[in-house]
Design an enzyme around this catalytic site. Structure first.
Site, PDB file in Angstrom:
ATOM      1  N   SER A   1       0.849  -1.186   0.000  1.00  0.00           N
ATOM      2  CA  SER A   1       0.000   0.000   0.000  1.00  0.00           C
ATOM      3  C   SER A   1       0.883   1.232   0.000  1.00  0.00           C
ATOM      4  CB  SER A   1      -0.877   0.005   1.254  1.00  0.00           C
ATOM      5  OG  SER A   1      -1.473   1.281   1.471  1.00  0.00           O
TER       6      SER A   1
ATOM      7  N   TYR B   1      -1.351  -0.504  10.430  1.00  0.00           N
ATOM      8  CA  TYR B   1      -1.502  -0.905   9.029  1.00  0.00           C
ATOM      9  C   TYR B   1      -0.304  -0.416   8.214  1.00  0.00           C
ATOM     10  CZ  TYR B   1      -3.763  -1.416   4.430  1.00  0.00           C
ATOM     11  OH  TYR B   1      -4.078  -1.769   3.133  1.00  0.00           O
TER      12      TYR B   1
END
Length: 253
Positions: A143, A156
């Site tokens: 990501s 995350y």
């Protein structure tokens, strides 16, 4: 030799029942691969496989909880018993809990770390003999949050940054075995995971303002990047992280 298909290749996609994972499974199968998706959602697997059968695509599925102890070994054992090998491993399974750093409980921290990072390491490690035998490749779905701050939560972001570094390390360590390891780094994509953010008009406006292409990406656009990195055409590309972000990462002030 045609460098632009995956005929006779065996592809494993984790978290493959929806969003980016499902798009990867479909696109890989359209490119000629035999695809196995694994996820916890048995109903989602059944639906994906049924849709694939209607389109005459070679997609099968099996329910595994990658966060469970011993799951990676069980997945590889299943691969050996059904296929006897593996050519492409797409590590896509992941989750997020969006909170301020001080608000995470130890359990929430461990849940994110276990699925997003620990399971990726364990599965890469377990699949190594199969990938060495096939001179195959791994594509990790990371990501942009692993490269910069995007308010998706520190845990995350930590897992996605670590996944990019794992990509680099394995590319170097396993390069002499003929194994390529790359990653993709999506920005906000129209998936169930991103829905709570994208459904908020104020947050969507801010996201679009930071995206030069002025739109949200699709799962198929991320899957196309994953497919390319899996193809023989990408045979000299390893250790890279490809942004699939509409220009977000290069957008300055």
């Amino acid at each position: 030799m045609n460098h632009w298909h995956l005929k006779n290749k065996k592809v494993l996609v984790t978290g493959g029942t929806k969003g980016i994972g499902a798009a990867c499974a479909r696109l890989m199968a359209e490119a000629g691969a035999e695809v196995l998706v694994i996820a916890r959602d048995e109903a989602g697997i059944a639906q994906l496989v049924a849709e694939a059968q209607e389109r005459q695509l070679s997609i099968t599925g099996r329910a595994f909880d990658l966060a469970a102890e011993g799951a990676a070994a069980a997945v590889v054992e299943y691969l050996q018993s059904t296929w006897g090998g593996l050519d492409v491993l797409v590590i896509n399974a992941g989750r997020n809990i969006r909170k301020a750093t001080v608000d995470y409980s130890p359990s929430e921290y461990e849940q994110i770390m276990q699925l997003n990072l620990h399971s990726a390491f364990a599965l890469s490690q377990a699949a190594y003999p199969l990938l060495k035998a096939s001179r195959g490749c791994i594509v990790n779905v990371s990501s942009v949050s692993g490269l910069t701050h995007i308010s998706s939560g520190s845990v995350y972001g930590m897992t996605k940054a670590a996944l990019i570094q794992l990509t680099r390390n394995l590319a170097v360590e396993w390069g002499s075995d003929g194994i390529r390891v790359n990653a993709v780094a999506p920005w906000y994509i129209n998936t169930p995971l991103a829905a709570p953010i994208l459904n908020d008009p104020a947050r969507l406006e801010k996201i679009l303002a930071r995206t030069p292409m002025q739109r949200i990406g699709t799962p198929e656009e991320v899957a196309a990047a994953v497919l390319f990195l899996s193809l023989p055409a990408a045979s000299y590309i390893t250790g890279q992280c490809l942004g699939v972000d509409g220009g977000f990462l290069v957008n300055g002030y």
